[in-house]
Design a protein around this motif. Sequence first.
Motif, PDB file in Angstrom:
ATOM      1  N   SER A 194      14.279 -26.871  60.136  1.00  0.00           N
ATOM      2  CA  SER A 194      13.011 -26.740  60.157  1.00  0.00           C
ATOM      3  C   SER A 194      12.802 -27.448  61.449  1.00  0.00           C
ATOM      4  CB  SER A 194      12.492 -28.073  59.274  1.00  0.00           C
ATOM      5  OG  SER A 194      12.226 -28.972  59.833  1.00  0.00           O
ATOM      6  N   ASN A 195      13.893 -27.962  61.682  1.00  0.00           N
ATOM      7  CA  ASN A 195      13.437 -28.444  63.309  1.00  0.00           C
ATOM      8  C   ASN A 195      13.751 -27.149  64.697  1.00  0.00           C
ATOM      9  OD1 ASN A 195      12.348 -30.660  63.171  1.00  0.00           O
ATOM     10  ND2 ASN A 195      14.309 -31.912  63.427  1.00  0.00           N
ATOM     11  N   ALA A 196      14.672 -26.721  64.480  1.00  0.00           N
ATOM     12  CA  ALA A 196      14.766 -25.576  64.724  1.00  0.00           C
ATOM     13  C   ALA A 196      13.414 -24.511  64.942  1.00  0.00           C
ATOM     14  CB  ALA A 196      15.843 -24.903  64.672  1.00  0.00           C
ATOM     15  N   GLY A 255      12.443 -37.381  60.080  1.00  0.00           N
ATOM     16  CA  GLY A 255      13.863 -36.876  60.115  1.00  0.00           C
ATOM     17  C   GLY A 255      15.331 -36.651  60.729  1.00  0.00           C
ATOM     18  N   LEU A 256      15.113 -37.288  62.063  1.00  0.00           N
ATOM     19  CA  LEU A 256      15.921 -36.903  63.146  1.00  0.00           C
ATOM     20  C   LEU A 256      17.260 -38.281  62.550  1.00  0.00           C
ATOM     21  CD1 LEU A 256      16.300 -34.884  66.162  1.00  0.00           C
ATOM     22  CD2 LEU A 256      17.299 -33.885  64.518  1.00  0.00           C
ATOM     23  N   TYR A 257      16.214 -39.808  62.134  1.00  0.00           N
ATOM     24  CA  TYR A 257      16.450 -40.745  61.884  1.00  0.00           C
ATOM     25  C   TYR A 257      17.314 -40.352  60.556  1.00  0.00           C
ATOM     26  CZ  TYR A 257      16.273 -45.543  60.024  1.00  0.00           C
ATOM     27  OH  TYR A 257      17.031 -47.078  59.303  1.00  0.00           O
ATOM     28  N   LYS A 269      10.469 -25.099  64.057  1.00  0.00           N
ATOM     29  CA  LYS A 269       9.174 -25.664  64.784  1.00  0.00           C
ATOM     30  C   LYS A 269       9.267 -25.538  66.019  1.00  0.00           C
ATOM     31  CE  LYS A 269       9.484 -30.123  63.388  1.00  0.00           C
ATOM     32  NZ  LYS A 269       8.878 -31.180  62.182  1.00  0.00           N
ATOM     33  N   TYR A 270      10.700 -26.025  67.351  1.00  0.00           N
ATOM     34  CA  TYR A 270      10.482 -26.181  68.388  1.00  0.00           C
ATOM     35  C   TYR A 270      10.570 -24.860  69.076  1.00  0.00           C
ATOM     36  CZ  TYR A 270       9.500 -30.914  66.844  1.00  0.00           C
ATOM     37  OH  TYR A 270       8.509 -31.439  66.209  1.00  0.00           O
ATOM     38  N   THR A 271      10.919 -23.938  68.517  1.00  0.00           N
ATOM     39  CA  THR A 271      10.868 -22.756  69.156  1.00  0.00           C
ATOM     40  C   THR A 271       9.638 -21.813  69.190  1.00  0.00           C
ATOM     41  OG1 THR A 271      12.857 -22.193  69.184  1.00  0.00           O
ATOM     42  CG2 THR A 271      13.080 -20.047  69.123  1.00  0.00           C
ATOM     43  N   ALA A 295      22.026 -23.955  67.134  1.00  0.00           N
ATOM     44  CA  ALA A 295      21.218 -23.593  68.376  1.00  0.00           C
ATOM     45  C   ALA A 295      19.925 -22.755  68.500  1.00  0.00           C
ATOM     46  CB  ALA A 295      22.312 -23.234  69.074  1.00  0.00           C
ATOM     47  N   ASP A 296      19.321 -23.269  68.928  1.00  0.00           N
ATOM     48  CA  ASP A 296      17.528 -22.449  69.267  1.00  0.00           C
ATOM     49  C   ASP A 296      17.977 -22.000  70.786  1.00  0.00           C
ATOM     50  OD1 ASP A 296      16.098 -24.466  70.785  1.00  0.00           O
ATOM     51  OD2 ASP A 296      16.399 -25.261  68.452  1.00  0.00           O
ATOM     52  N   ASN A 297      17.250 -21.443  70.627  1.00  0.00           N
ATOM     53  CA  ASN A 297      16.339 -21.027  72.813  1.00  0.00           C
ATOM     54  C   ASN A 297      14.857 -21.427  72.741  1.00  0.00           C
ATOM     55  OD1 ASN A 297      15.092 -18.825  71.004  1.00  0.00           O
ATOM     56  ND2 ASN A 297      15.920 -17.667  72.503  1.00  0.00           N
ATOM     57  N   TYR A 347      10.603 -41.658  66.395  1.00  0.00           N
ATOM     58  CA  TYR A 347      10.446 -41.114  67.964  1.00  0.00           C
ATOM     59  C   TYR A 347      10.375 -39.833  67.831  1.00  0.00           C
ATOM     60  CZ  TYR A 347      10.754 -40.856  73.070  1.00  0.00           C
ATOM     61  OH  TYR A 347      10.453 -41.038  73.601  1.00  0.00           O
ATOM     62  N   ARG A 348       9.111 -39.418  68.696  1.00  0.00           N
ATOM     63  CA  ARG A 348       8.518 -38.148  68.953  1.00  0.00           C
ATOM     64  C   ARG A 348       8.842 -37.695  70.571  1.00  0.00           C
ATOM     65  NH1 ARG A 348       4.614 -34.851  66.111  1.00  0.00           N
ATOM     66  NH2 ARG A 348       6.388 -33.678  66.178  1.00  0.00           N
ATOM     67  N   ALA A 349       9.178 -36.942  70.915  1.00  0.00           N
ATOM     68  CA  ALA A 349       9.511 -36.207  72.264  1.00  0.00           C
ATOM     69  C   ALA A 349       8.351 -35.987  73.174  1.00  0.00           C
ATOM     70  CB  ALA A 349      10.569 -35.322  72.398  1.00  0.00           C
TER      71      ALA A 349
HETATM   72  P1  ADP Z   1       9.739 -34.443  63.489  1.00  0.00           P
HETATM   73  O1  ADP Z   1       9.013 -34.527  62.943  1.00  0.00           O
HETATM   74  O2  ADP Z   1       8.399 -34.878  64.827  1.00  0.00           O
HETATM   75  O3  ADP Z   1      10.679 -33.069  63.846  1.00  0.00           O
HETATM   76  P2  ADP Z   1      12.768 -35.104  64.037  1.00  0.00           P
HETATM   77  O4  ADP Z   1      12.850 -36.515  63.388  1.00  0.00           O
HETATM   78  O5  ADP Z   1      12.579 -34.308  62.909  1.00  0.00           O
HETATM   79  O6  ADP Z   1      11.017 -35.841  63.726  1.00  0.00           O
HETATM   80  O7  ADP Z   1      13.141 -34.916  65.578  1.00  0.00           O
HETATM   81  C1  ADP Z   1      12.652 -36.087  66.038  1.00  0.00           C
HETATM   82  C2  ADP Z   1      11.998 -35.840  67.219  1.00  0.00           C
HETATM   83  O8  ADP Z   1      13.216 -34.691  67.962  1.00  0.00           O
HETATM   84  C3  ADP Z   1      11.008 -34.051  67.414  1.00  0.00           C
HETATM   85  O9  ADP Z   1       9.539 -34.931  67.204  1.00  0.00           O
HETATM   86  C4  ADP Z   1      11.276 -33.661  68.736  1.00  0.00           C
HETATM   87  O10 ADP Z   1      11.011 -34.589  69.872  1.00  0.00           O
HETATM   88  C5  ADP Z   1      13.273 -33.798  69.056  1.00  0.00           C
HETATM   89  N1  ADP Z   1      13.747 -32.621  67.966  1.00  0.00           N
HETATM   90  C6  ADP Z   1      14.356 -32.383  67.446  1.00  0.00           C
HETATM   91  N2  ADP Z   1      14.885 -31.248  67.039  1.00  0.00           N
HETATM   92  C7  ADP Z   1      14.216 -30.285  67.828  1.00  0.00           C
HETATM   93  C8  ADP Z   1      14.817 -29.021  68.270  1.00  0.00           C
HETATM   94  N3  ADP Z   1      15.530 -28.522  67.242  1.00  0.00           N
HETATM   95  N4  ADP Z   1      14.226 -28.705  69.899  1.00  0.00           N
HETATM   96  C9  ADP Z   1      13.143 -29.725  70.680  1.00  0.00           C
HETATM   97  N5  ADP Z   1      12.876 -30.768  69.874  1.00  0.00           N
HETATM   98  C10 ADP Z   1      13.247 -31.034  68.969  1.00  0.00           C
END
Ligand code: ADP
Length: 507
Positions: free
Chosen positions: A397-399, A460-462, A401-403, A425-427, A444-446
């Motif tokens: 779902s992250n790949a 999610g990543l945690y 969302k962030y592509t 891998a995503d671009n 934490y979110r970037a």
């Molecule tokens: P979120 O709900 O924000 O997606 P996650 O814990 O899954 O929370 O991810 C934490 C943060 O890691 C994201 O907010 C994002 O900044 C970064 N991140 C995770 N996966 C990707 C990805 N594939 N591309 C870019 N940033 C990512």
Amino acid sequence: MFNLFKEDKSLEDLSISEERYRRLFETAQDGILLLDINTGLITDVNKFLIDMLGYSKSDFLKKHVWEVGLFKNEDEQKENFKILQEKGYVRFENLPLETINGKKINVEFVANSYRVGDETVIQCNIRDITERVKAENKLFDIAVRDEAMLQSLGDAVFACDKYGIITLFNKKSEEMTGIKSADAIGKHFREVLTFVQEEGEKRNDGFIDRVLTTNKETVMEKNTLLVSNTGVKIPVSDSASPIIDSKGNSLGCVVVFHDVTMERSVDKAKTELVALASHQMRTPLTAILWYTELIKSNDYGQLNERQSQFADEIYNAGKRMAVLVNSLLNVSRLEMGSFIIEPVDSDIVGLAKNNVSIFKTQIYTKKIDFVEEYDPEITSFLADPKLLGILFQNIISNAIKYTPPGGKVTLSIKKEADNLNISLADNGYGIPKNDQDKIFNKLYRAENAKIIDPTGNGLGLYIVKEIISHSGGKIWFDSKVGKGTTFYISYPLTGMSKKEGDKFLVS
Ligand code: ADP
């Protein structure tokens, strides 16, 4: 110390040496007295000593060493002179003296006997060490003050040298460990202190080794317990810092820790509350989603366009809420350590495919080129299918969302050496450098992610990282802003490790 004369010197040599000695005697930067061994009479005194003490040469000459007023305690000095006569040597590291003006000074006093021809002479070298003594006293005062401060600290503090040998152990350390500082100092920290993990009670003192090898401050792992000498387990927290000299060399480290029983129980209560609340919220949420789906189906009455739009809004918000509630429940179960890992022979490729298909609508809508590469050799893998599902769903779902639309995502599962390696891998947008070391932290979110998708929760990543680290795997990533991100997950081919518990994670 001058000792130019040897008993077997010839007279000629002797007179040359005597001449040399006379020059040295007069220009020496130490005070020098010569005494008669038999009588203790002063036979000569150099300029430096005259200047140092302010007495005239005649004050010294023809008097006994104990008579010249230099040495306060005459009896003691006579006694010392006797020792000097017997042994031919006396030394006082720090003798307090008074000059003619009443100025108090400290001297180092060394007396040696030697022979000149048939005569035995005693030479006393007197060095003014007043400044050194002052500096030493100052250092001592600082050390005493520091020691007093350390001892009175509310935190336990101990220091070890670069080999891990304890060199300091304050009162609070004594109180918490039940071990006396005298018994701790000089021993390796591992012999004295037992830090263990709350869960499983494995030793947990790697943070001290890390600071000793890396010279960087390290923090005690979460949920560390200190086991006292009577077996009492005290929850502790804190850090170890390197001690580095002015040249950057490691001298050892200082470890500071304190009792966090109170904080841990508050944390536990909070986690239990979150677990309970999120668990309770799942049932009404399921009902909301279920009835919204029924309304959206039009089976119970045709919705007009606005109504249908509102029903969609309720449904999407409910879905987001369900994801958040599940994440909170999982986080609390992970933190309570009560979750179960139950590895069984699993069709990991089939599982991956199913999880990709969960996202087929988003893949289609965003026109993502989703590539799947599976090693045909992989038939089954010992894994907990539920946990694998959580891992796949989060990273996929992250790949997506962030592509950006039209991007490419590649999921691959391969057997490599003794490992099963998953990569995704995503671009896409990538993770900014400054955020990279924090993205596995809870919530934490970037910065860029917050703009791209304001609805994420940073859990999610945690969760992914916690599952992986408890099940014997590893996760890491490469990322470049504007180029994309690749997440790597690796497990030994032997599979996920099992964990007892009383709660399953939810997906
Ligand atoms: P979120 O709900 O924000 O997606 P996650 O814990 O899954 O929370 O991810 C934490 C943060 O890691 C994201 O907010 C994002 O900044 C970064 N991140 C995770 N996966 C990707 C990805 N594939 N591309 C870019 N940033 C990512």
